[in-house]
Design a protein around this motif. Structure first.
Motif, mmCIF file in Angstrom:
data_model
loop_
_atom_site.group_PDB
_atom_site.id
_atom_site.type_symbol
_atom_site.label_atom_id
_atom_site.label_comp_id
_atom_site.label_asym_id
_atom_site.label_seq_id
_atom_site.Cartn_x
_atom_site.Cartn_y
_atom_site.Cartn_z
ATOM 1 N N TYR A 113 0.837 -1.197 0.000
ATOM 2 C CA TYR A 113 0.000 0.000 0.000
ATOM 3 C C TYR A 113 0.874 1.250 0.000
ATOM 4 O O TYR A 113 1.845 1.356 0.755
ATOM 5 C CB TYR A 113 -0.905 -0.012 1.234
ATOM 6 C CG TYR A 113 -1.713 1.255 1.408
ATOM 7 C CD1 TYR A 113 -2.717 1.578 0.508
ATOM 8 C CD2 TYR A 113 -1.454 2.128 2.471
ATOM 9 C CE1 TYR A 113 -3.454 2.736 0.660
ATOM 10 C CE2 TYR A 113 -2.198 3.277 2.628
ATOM 11 C CZ TYR A 113 -3.193 3.586 1.721
ATOM 12 O OH TYR A 113 -3.926 4.736 1.869
ATOM 13 N N GLY A 115 -0.945 4.503 -0.606
ATOM 14 C CA GLY A 115 -1.887 5.612 -0.684
ATOM 15 C C GLY A 115 -1.709 6.611 0.437
ATOM 16 O O GLY A 115 -0.919 6.413 1.367
ATOM 17 N N GLU A 116 -2.485 7.700 0.364
ATOM 18 C CA GLU A 116 -2.365 8.777 1.347
ATOM 19 C C GLU A 116 -3.684 9.207 1.957
ATOM 20 O O GLU A 116 -3.689 10.016 2.886
ATOM 21 C CB GLU A 116 -1.699 9.999 0.683
ATOM 22 C CG GLU A 116 -0.297 9.731 0.160
ATOM 23 C CD GLU A 116 0.307 10.952 -0.507
ATOM 24 O OE1 GLU A 116 -0.433 11.955 -0.679
ATOM 25 O OE2 GLU A 116 1.507 10.920 -0.858
ATOM 26 N N SER A 117 -4.796 8.698 1.458
ATOM 27 C CA SER A 117 -6.100 9.132 1.958
ATOM 28 C C SER A 117 -6.940 7.929 2.350
ATOM 29 O O SER A 117 -6.605 6.785 2.031
ATOM 30 C CB SER A 117 -6.836 9.951 0.886
ATOM 31 O OG SER A 117 -7.147 9.136 -0.237
ATOM 32 N N ASP A 118 -8.053 8.215 3.059
ATOM 33 C CA ASP A 118 -8.966 7.124 3.409
ATOM 34 C C ASP A 118 -9.543 6.464 2.165
ATOM 35 O O ASP A 118 -9.761 5.237 2.136
ATOM 36 C CB ASP A 118 -10.100 7.662 4.282
ATOM 37 C CG ASP A 118 -9.619 8.051 5.680
ATOM 38 O OD1 ASP A 118 -8.466 7.694 6.033
ATOM 39 O OD2 ASP A 118 -10.377 8.716 6.415
ATOM 40 N N GLU A 119 -9.784 7.258 1.130
ATOM 41 C CA GLU A 119 -10.323 6.699 -0.107
ATOM 42 C C GLU A 119 -9.296 5.762 -0.752
ATOM 43 O O GLU A 119 -9.655 4.679 -1.246
ATOM 44 C CB GLU A 119 -10.701 7.815 -1.082
ATOM 45 C CG GLU A 119 -11.906 8.646 -0.666
ATOM 46 C CD GLU A 119 -11.573 9.660 0.430
ATOM 47 O OE1 GLU A 119 -10.358 9.859 0.711
ATOM 48 O OE2 GLU A 119 -12.500 10.247 0.985
ATOM 49 N N ASP A 120 -8.027 6.164 -0.739
ATOM 50 C CA ASP A 120 -6.979 5.289 -1.273
ATOM 51 C C ASP A 120 -6.923 3.979 -0.494
ATOM 52 O O ASP A 120 -6.804 2.894 -1.065
ATOM 53 C CB ASP A 120 -5.616 5.978 -1.197
ATOM 54 C CG ASP A 120 -5.511 7.160 -2.140
ATOM 55 O OD1 ASP A 120 -6.293 7.221 -3.113
ATOM 56 O OD2 ASP A 120 -4.657 8.036 -1.890
ATOM 57 N N ARG A 121 -6.996 4.089 0.822
ATOM 58 C CA ARG A 121 -6.931 2.890 1.666
ATOM 59 C C ARG A 121 -8.104 1.964 1.401
ATOM 60 O O ARG A 121 -7.928 0.740 1.286
ATOM 61 C CB ARG A 121 -6.907 3.303 3.139
ATOM 62 C CG ARG A 121 -6.894 2.137 4.121
ATOM 63 C CD ARG A 121 -7.446 2.573 5.467
ATOM 64 N NE ARG A 121 -8.826 3.044 5.351
ATOM 65 C CZ ARG A 121 -9.419 3.822 6.254
ATOM 66 N NH1 ARG A 121 -8.763 4.222 7.330
ATOM 67 N NH2 ARG A 121 -10.683 4.202 6.081
ATOM 68 N N ASP A 122 -9.296 2.543 1.292
ATOM 69 C CA ASP A 122 -10.477 1.712 1.083
ATOM 70 C C ASP A 122 -10.399 0.972 -0.254
ATOM 71 O O ASP A 122 -10.755 -0.212 -0.345
ATOM 72 C CB ASP A 122 -11.735 2.570 1.126
ATOM 73 C CG ASP A 122 -12.006 3.122 2.526
ATOM 74 O OD1 ASP A 122 -11.268 2.750 3.465
ATOM 75 O OD2 ASP A 122 -12.939 3.936 2.669
ATOM 76 N N GLU A 191 -2.425 0.909 8.779
ATOM 77 C CA GLU A 191 -3.280 1.870 8.079
ATOM 78 C C GLU A 191 -4.767 1.542 8.226
ATOM 79 O O GLU A 191 -5.606 2.342 7.829
ATOM 80 C CB GLU A 191 -2.918 1.882 6.585
ATOM 81 C CG GLU A 191 -1.463 2.170 6.284
ATOM 82 C CD GLU A 191 -1.060 3.599 6.647
ATOM 83 O OE1 GLU A 191 -1.949 4.469 6.698
ATOM 84 O OE2 GLU A 191 0.149 3.821 6.861
#
Length: 295
Positions: A113, A115-122, A191
């Motif tokens: 992983y 990513g940098e945002s909650d949307e990226d994580r999801d 994360e």
């Protein structure tokens, strides 16, 4: 007047028989060339595709999509047909951008992983769990209807059937893909949302992937098949590796699948319905060997 008429007719008949044969052929009307008023009047002869051999059939070049002015050519159907030719792995399978391909892969490796945002994580969590489900389901399918036992009389690769050799090669590729999930989940755990069930499920999957070691025997066995001189005595080492694999692999893979499924369930519990991830089906308790009764 009658004698004159007969003489004239005979003369005409003699003249007709004296004419060249070419003059007696019926005259053919030349074909009429219909041209487009806006196109050039002279057209080059159509080019022929090269043939495979002197007596072979000519290959037809693939059709080219030409867009008319104001019309957009949609190639999505062609792309979809090409994608459909690839092997399907699981109803939940998704193939977003994967990790850099190792030397051997079934196309299911995953990158860590970043990513940098909650949307990226999801989005990444959805990719991770569906792709891991695809990898485990595919490995189970590889050994469906196998004997589940080492070939005890094998004294070299020639004693193995082509299907058996292919099975070990596919397992080797999936082994390397599955190995990419262990470091990926290890980085992802920190994360994950702080909900206790999600954290617990994430750590459990981390431990299960770290314990997945039996598939390494597939790499050993494919090495034995490709370079038998390096494995002496060949038969004894093949039997040892195959027995070790058959004894441990399904329990380890099934545990990974169960922990992956538990993470999805914990994740969905705190998400709205539109953001939930489809729950992967559980693997059977019984290995997929021929004659094995389901439990």
């Amino acid at each position: 007047m009658r004698p004159f008429t007969m003489l004239a007719g005979s003369a005409l008949a003699l003249c007709g028989s004296a004419l060249p044969l070419q003059a007696q052929k019926p005259h053919r009307t030349p074909p009429v060339l219909v041209t487009n008023p806006s196109a050039p009047t002279t057209a080059a002869p159509p080019s022929r595709a090269p043939s495979d051999s002197a007596g072979g059939k000519a290959r037809r070049p693939p059709p080219t999509l030409v867009a008319r002015p104001g019309v957009t050519v949609d190639s999505s159907r062609t792309t979809a047909r090409n994608a459909a030719a690839q092997q399907a792995v699981s109803p939940q399978a998704a193939h977003p951008a994967a990790a850099p391909a190792p030397a051997f892969t079934a196309g299911l490796a995953i990158a860590s992983y970043s990513g940098e945002s909650d949307e990226d994580r999801d989005r990444y969590v959805r990719q991770f769990v569906t792709q891991l489900d695809s990898a485990t389901a595919t490995l189970v399918a590889v050994f469906r209807n196998a004997s589940g036992q080492a070939l005890a009389v094998a004294d070299g690769p020639g004693a193995l059937s082509s299907r058996e050799r292919e099975r070990w090669g596919r397992c080797r590729d999936l082994h390397f893909d599955l190995q990419t999930f262990a470091p990926a989940i290890h980085d992802l755990v920190d994360e994950l949302p702080e909900e206790v069930p999600v954290q617990r499920a994430g750590h459990a999957l981390d431990s299960s992937l770290a314990a997945l070691q039996a598939t390494a025997e597939c790499d050993n066995i494919t090495s034995m098949i490709s370079a038998p001189d390096r494995w002496v005595p060949w038969g004894a080492q093949y039997v040892s590796s195959a027995r070790s694999f058959y004894h441990d692999w399904y329990g380890q893979v099934r545990d990974v699948a169960d922990k992956n499924r538990a993470l999805v369930i914990a994740w969905n519990a705190a998400r709205p319905a539109a953001a939930r991830i489809p729950v992967p089906p559980a693997l059977p308790r019984t290995p997929p060997y021929a004659g094995a009764a389901p439990r």
